[in-house]
Design a protein around this motif. Structure first.
Motif, PDB file in Angstrom:
ATOM      1  N   GLY A   1       0.815  -1.199   0.000  1.00  0.00           N
ATOM      2  CA  GLY A   1       0.000   0.000   0.000  1.00  0.00           C
ATOM      3  C   GLY A   1       0.852   1.254   0.000  1.00  0.00           C
ATOM      4  O   GLY A   1       2.071   1.212  -0.195  1.00  0.00           O
TER       5      GLY A   1
ATOM      6  N   ASP B   1       4.793   1.870   0.742  1.00  0.00           N
ATOM      7  CA  ASP B   1       5.202   1.518   2.097  1.00  0.00           C
ATOM      8  C   ASP B   1       6.638   1.029   2.201  1.00  0.00           C
ATOM      9  O   ASP B   1       7.242   1.083   3.275  1.00  0.00           O
ATOM     10  CB  ASP B   1       4.273   0.435   2.658  1.00  0.00           C
ATOM     11  CG  ASP B   1       2.864   0.948   2.888  1.00  0.00           C
ATOM     12  OD1 ASP B   1       2.704   2.168   3.070  1.00  0.00           O
ATOM     13  OD2 ASP B   1       1.920   0.124   2.887  1.00  0.00           O
TER      14      ASP B   1
ATOM     15  N   ARG C   1       0.089   5.766   8.431  1.00  0.00           N
ATOM     16  CA  ARG C   1      -0.925   5.482   7.416  1.00  0.00           C
ATOM     17  C   ARG C   1      -1.735   6.743   7.127  1.00  0.00           C
ATOM     18  O   ARG C   1      -1.872   7.627   7.978  1.00  0.00           O
ATOM     19  CB  ARG C   1      -1.861   4.367   7.879  1.00  0.00           C
ATOM     20  CG  ARG C   1      -1.161   3.024   8.085  1.00  0.00           C
ATOM     21  CD  ARG C   1      -2.190   1.907   8.240  1.00  0.00           C
ATOM     22  NE  ARG C   1      -3.184   2.202   9.271  1.00  0.00           N
ATOM     23  CZ  ARG C   1      -3.009   1.968  10.558  1.00  0.00           C
ATOM     24  NH1 ARG C   1      -1.870   1.449  10.994  1.00  0.00           N
ATOM     25  NH2 ARG C   1      -3.951   2.251  11.436  1.00  0.00           N
TER      26      ARG C   1
ATOM     27  N   THR D   1      -5.400   7.659   6.600  1.00  0.00           N
ATOM     28  CA  THR D   1      -6.712   7.059   6.844  1.00  0.00           C
ATOM     29  C   THR D   1      -7.595   7.108   5.601  1.00  0.00           C
ATOM     30  O   THR D   1      -7.774   8.156   4.988  1.00  0.00           O
ATOM     31  CB  THR D   1      -7.426   7.796   7.998  1.00  0.00           C
ATOM     32  OG1 THR D   1      -6.582   7.767   9.157  1.00  0.00           O
ATOM     33  CG2 THR D   1      -8.759   7.151   8.313  1.00  0.00           C
ATOM     34  N   GLY D   2      -8.115   5.951   5.225  1.00  0.00           N
ATOM     35  CA  GLY D   2      -9.047   5.877   4.105  1.00  0.00           C
ATOM     36  C   GLY D   2      -8.415   5.716   2.741  1.00  0.00           C
ATOM     37  O   GLY D   2      -9.125   5.483   1.758  1.00  0.00           O
ATOM     38  N   PHE D   3      -7.105   5.807   2.638  1.00  0.00           N
ATOM     39  CA  PHE D   3      -6.446   5.643   1.342  1.00  0.00           C
ATOM     40  C   PHE D   3      -6.043   4.178   1.189  1.00  0.00           C
ATOM     41  O   PHE D   3      -5.073   3.724   1.784  1.00  0.00           O
ATOM     42  CB  PHE D   3      -5.230   6.549   1.246  1.00  0.00           C
ATOM     43  CG  PHE D   3      -4.654   6.651  -0.155  1.00  0.00           C
ATOM     44  CD1 PHE D   3      -5.363   7.275  -1.161  1.00  0.00           C
ATOM     45  CD2 PHE D   3      -3.405   6.133  -0.445  1.00  0.00           C
ATOM     46  CE1 PHE D   3      -4.849   7.377  -2.445  1.00  0.00           C
ATOM     47  CE2 PHE D   3      -2.872   6.226  -1.718  1.00  0.00           C
ATOM     48  CZ  PHE D   3      -3.607   6.852  -2.725  1.00  0.00           C
ATOM     49  N   GLN D   4      -6.813   3.447   0.402  1.00  0.00           N
ATOM     50  CA  GLN D   4      -6.676   1.997   0.340  1.00  0.00           C
ATOM     51  C   GLN D   4      -5.934   1.488  -0.891  1.00  0.00           C
ATOM     52  O   GLN D   4      -5.789   0.279  -1.073  1.00  0.00           O
ATOM     53  CB  GLN D   4      -8.072   1.358   0.355  1.00  0.00           C
ATOM     54  CG  GLN D   4      -8.907   1.718   1.574  1.00  0.00           C
ATOM     55  CD  GLN D   4      -8.279   1.227   2.866  1.00  0.00           C
ATOM     56  OE1 GLN D   4      -7.621   0.190   2.900  1.00  0.00           O
ATOM     57  NE2 GLN D   4      -8.469   1.988   3.947  1.00  0.00           N
ATOM     58  N   MET D   5      -5.466   2.368  -1.730  1.00  0.00           N
ATOM     59  CA  MET D   5      -4.846   1.927  -2.972  1.00  0.00           C
ATOM     60  C   MET D   5      -3.610   1.070  -2.704  1.00  0.00           C
ATOM     61  O   MET D   5      -2.845   1.326  -1.784  1.00  0.00           O
ATOM     62  CB  MET D   5      -4.460   3.129  -3.837  1.00  0.00           C
ATOM     63  CG  MET D   5      -3.916   2.735  -5.195  1.00  0.00           C
ATOM     64  SD  MET D   5      -3.602   4.150  -6.260  1.00  0.00           S
ATOM     65  CE  MET D   5      -2.930   3.294  -7.691  1.00  0.00           C
ATOM     66  N   GLN D   6      -3.429   0.047  -3.527  1.00  0.00           N
ATOM     67  CA  GLN D   6      -2.248  -0.807  -3.474  1.00  0.00           C
ATOM     68  C   GLN D   6      -1.628  -0.919  -4.859  1.00  0.00           C
ATOM     69  O   GLN D   6      -2.276  -0.667  -5.872  1.00  0.00           O
ATOM     70  CB  GLN D   6      -2.601  -2.214  -2.983  1.00  0.00           C
ATOM     71  CG  GLN D   6      -2.900  -2.321  -1.510  1.00  0.00           C
ATOM     72  CD  GLN D   6      -2.928  -3.777  -1.066  1.00  0.00           C
ATOM     73  OE1 GLN D   6      -3.273  -4.682  -1.821  1.00  0.00           O
ATOM     74  NE2 GLN D   6      -2.544  -4.015   0.179  1.00  0.00           N
TER      75      GLN D   6
END
Length: 291
Positions: free
Chosen positions: A162, A239, A250, A252-257
């Protein structure tokens, strides 16, 4: 029967981008090289290049022939090596996505010393640049984004990761494990212009009313991290990136991988199943960063 020197001329034009540089690479005059290419085209019965004042491009026939020319040259070098002939080391050319950390790449090279076993070339570039080099046969493998819906090359997935924030260890929010976008409304940021997630990142902040001032725009992650550590601004990055004096909370709410793996030309496809030590070392070091 095709003479090997004609294949070398052809591959030199593809790799060097024009006839003049290709002639220098082959240590012949440009007229000599041009005559050789014309002879090859007559033997094959089709033009291989589209010539213009600006650049040289492969025709459809040239693109098809390139696949076989690469294979022939590789097999020729392997045959010479197997007979113990000097100066006949096989070549391996690997491209690496520019947003992959450089330290594990360098460590894997130091560990396996690929240049002792074969002629090794390393190239960093964007996803688009690497696929272009693969299509033209300028590299054999690329460590880059995979599972993007394309089927031009064989692929093998390695790992997914991520994205998170990168900020100076002395930043007021550095102790948090996760930070909401709203808390960054008045922060100065650094833009990683080469990031594959740049448009998603921009949209994420814009939708939350965060429109920061940008203190730096760069395509060099090592430079970006150094400036983050110096307190010039914060940024969003994969990461796996680390640096002294930089914390990675992190967002918050940013889920892109992103999904990283190998893509290979047809001639190098067997390496996906039987990787050379450098490939294995790269995989081990990159996956260890995520652990």
């Amino acid at each position: 029967m095709l003479d090997r020197y004609l294949l070398r001329y052809f591959l030199a034009v593809v790799d060097q981008g024009n006839f003049s540089r290709a002639a220098g690479h082959c240590n012949v005059s440009q007229p000599t090289l041009s005559v050789g290419i014309a002879k090859l085209e007559r033997a094959l019965g089709q033009p291989l290049f589209i010539r213009s004042n600006q650049r040289v491009e492969l025709t459809d026939a040239g693109s098809r022939f390139l696949i076989h020319a690469r294979r022939i040259e590789r097999e020729y070098n392997l045959a010479q090596q197997s007979m113990g002939l000097t100066g006949a080391m096989p070549a391996l050319r690997i491209g690496v996505l520019g947003s992959i950390p450089a330290d594990p790449v360098a460590a894997a090279i130091a560990q396996t010393r690929p240049g002792d076993s074969y002629r090794f070339e390393l190239l960093f570039g964007s996803e688009r640049e690497l696929t272009g080099h693969l299509a033209k046969g300028r590299i054999d493998l690329a460590l880059t984004l995979v599972d993007r819906g394309a089927d031009r090359f064989a692929e093998r997935f390695i790992y997914a990761e991520g994205y998170g924030l990168a900020m100076a260890a002395g930043h007021r929010l550095a102790g948090a494990l996760a930070i909401d976008a709203a808390e960054l409304a008045n922060e100065v940021m650094i833009v990683r212009r080469h990031c594959e997630a740049l448009s998603d990142t921009s949209r994420f902040f814009t939708e939350r009313g965060v429109r920061p001032h940008f203190s730096l725009r760069s395509t060099n992650d090592e430079r970006v991290l150094a400036m983050v550590a110096a307190g010039l601004g914060i940024t969003v990055m994969p990461d796996s990136h680390t640096h002294p004096g930089v914390t990675r909370p992190r967002l918050t709410g940013f889920q892109m991988q992103r999904r990283i793996g190998w893509i290979a030309t047809q001639t190098a496809e067997p390496l996906l199943a039987q990787p050379v030590p450098l490939m294995s070392a790269l995989e081990e070091r990159l996956t260890a960063l995520r652990g």
